[in-house]
Scaffold this motif. Structure first.
Motif, short mmCIF file in Angstrom:
data_model
loop_
_atom_site.label_atom_id
_atom_site.label_comp_id
_atom_site.label_asym_id
_atom_site.label_seq_id
_atom_site.Cartn_x
_atom_site.Cartn_y
_atom_site.Cartn_z
N LEU A 91 76.21 166.70 -4.86
CA LEU A 91 77.99 166.03 -4.15
C LEU A 91 78.56 166.81 -4.57
N ALA A 92 78.74 168.23 -5.35
CA ALA A 92 80.19 169.01 -4.54
C ALA A 92 78.94 170.29 -3.80
N GLY A 93 78.60 170.31 -3.69
CA GLY A 93 77.59 171.53 -2.82
C GLY A 93 77.32 172.88 -3.29
N HIS A 94 77.08 172.62 -4.77
CA HIS A 94 76.92 173.43 -6.23
C HIS A 94 75.36 174.03 -5.85
N PRO A 95 75.09 175.67 -6.12
CA PRO A 95 73.83 176.14 -5.51
C PRO A 95 72.63 175.58 -6.96
N TYR A 96 73.15 174.55 -7.86
CA TYR A 96 72.44 174.41 -9.13
C TYR A 96 71.02 173.62 -8.74
N HIS A 97 71.18 172.75 -7.60
CA HIS A 97 69.81 171.83 -7.37
C HIS A 97 69.55 172.75 -5.91
N GLU A 108 71.48 165.60 -17.83
CA GLU A 108 71.10 167.06 -17.35
C GLU A 108 71.30 166.06 -15.71
N GLN A 109 70.51 165.26 -15.52
CA GLN A 109 70.30 164.69 -13.74
C GLN A 109 72.17 164.26 -14.13
N ILE A 110 72.15 163.92 -14.65
CA ILE A 110 74.18 162.83 -14.30
C ILE A 110 74.73 164.82 -13.52
N TYR A 111 74.31 165.72 -14.60
CA TYR A 111 74.94 166.82 -13.93
C TYR A 111 74.73 167.31 -12.61
N ARG A 112 73.63 167.23 -12.42
CA ARG A 112 72.50 167.83 -12.28
C ARG A 112 73.18 167.07 -10.34
N ALA A 113 72.87 165.61 -10.54
CA ALA A 113 73.97 164.88 -9.39
C ALA A 113 75.00 165.07 -8.54
N ALA A 114 75.86 165.66 -10.08
CA ALA A 114 77.52 166.53 -9.74
C ALA A 114 77.48 167.15 -8.92
N ALA A 119 68.22 163.72 -5.88
CA ALA A 119 69.10 163.18 -4.41
C ALA A 119 69.86 161.87 -3.95
N ALA A 120 69.02 161.32 -4.93
CA ALA A 120 68.73 159.77 -4.50
C ALA A 120 69.87 159.19 -5.61
N LEU A 121 69.31 160.03 -6.73
CA LEU A 121 70.62 159.08 -7.83
C LEU A 121 71.69 159.65 -7.43
N ALA A 122 72.08 160.55 -6.56
CA ALA A 122 73.50 161.10 -6.51
C ALA A 122 74.27 160.72 -5.48
N ASP A 123 73.05 160.26 -4.77
CA ASP A 123 73.87 159.35 -3.04
C ASP A 123 74.39 157.93 -3.71
N ARG A 124 73.00 156.93 -5.18
CA ARG A 124 73.27 155.57 -5.27
C ARG A 124 74.64 156.60 -6.39
N ALA A 138 72.41 168.53 -24.67
CA ALA A 138 73.41 167.15 -24.31
C ALA A 138 75.02 167.85 -24.33
N GLY A 139 75.12 168.33 -24.94
CA GLY A 139 76.80 168.83 -25.02
C GLY A 139 76.16 169.94 -23.99
N ARG A 140 75.95 171.02 -24.10
CA ARG A 140 76.01 171.48 -22.57
C ARG A 140 76.56 170.95 -21.40
N TYR A 141 75.63 170.31 -20.77
CA TYR A 141 74.70 169.04 -19.76
C TYR A 141 76.29 168.78 -19.75
N ARG A 142 76.86 167.91 -20.49
CA ARG A 142 78.48 167.32 -20.69
C ARG A 142 79.47 168.05 -20.59
#
Length: 160
Positions: free
Chosen positions: A152-158, A143-149, A86-91, A20-24
């Protein structure tokens, strides 16, 4: 926009807390450029009542006391909607762009969230039909909050 996780129960030392700390931390590294002010975690004590209904009522009152005005709440609930990342990121981006001050993620205890709290939610979010321990839900949510970010940033993680 400020993101706040309000969770019943504490994450004790161990792998869940470390993850949890790592994703935060990862979220904090990219979030400001995206218009997210912070990601806060508030832990609410588990009720000690013997009666399940009383436990849920006490935990709900504690969660509601932590929700500021001008907030949108997302209730983590196995009966909720299953959104892809992607839907969570959009929301989140839509609420940010609409000027929502706070997005609150509410994670209930062993007995879940009250029906009243679930009705007040702007979104009920499920991580599948299974019931998950609240410690795991918190890790998956972060993890999903980080993935949403990263989406949105166009980062290759997702990689979809």
């Amino acid at each position: 926009m400020r993101l706040v996780v309000i969770a019943v129960g504490r994450l004790k030392q161990g792998p869940e807390r470390e993850l949890a700390g790592r994703y935060r931390e990862r979220f904090d590294e990219i979030s400001r450029k995206l218009g997210f002010r912070s990601l806060e975690i508030h832990e609410v004590p588990e009720s000690r009542s013997r009666d399940a209904a009383t436990r849920v009522a006490e935990e709900t009152a504690a969660i509601l006391a932590r929700i500021p005005e001008k907030s949108v709440m997302i209730a983590l609930d196995e009966r909720g909607d299953s959104l892809d990342s992607a839907a969570l990121a959009d929301r989140l981006a839509r609420w940010r762009d609409q000027g929502v001050a706070n997005t609150i993620f509410a994670i209930g205890g062993a007995d879940g969230l009250s029906p009243d709290l679930r009705r007040k939610a702007g979104l009920r979010l499920a991580f599948g039909a299974a019931t998950w321990p609240h410690q795991m839900v918190r890790v998956m949510l972060l993890e999903q909050i980080y993935r949403a970010a990263t989406i949105l940033a166009g980062h290759p993680y997702h990689r979809a």
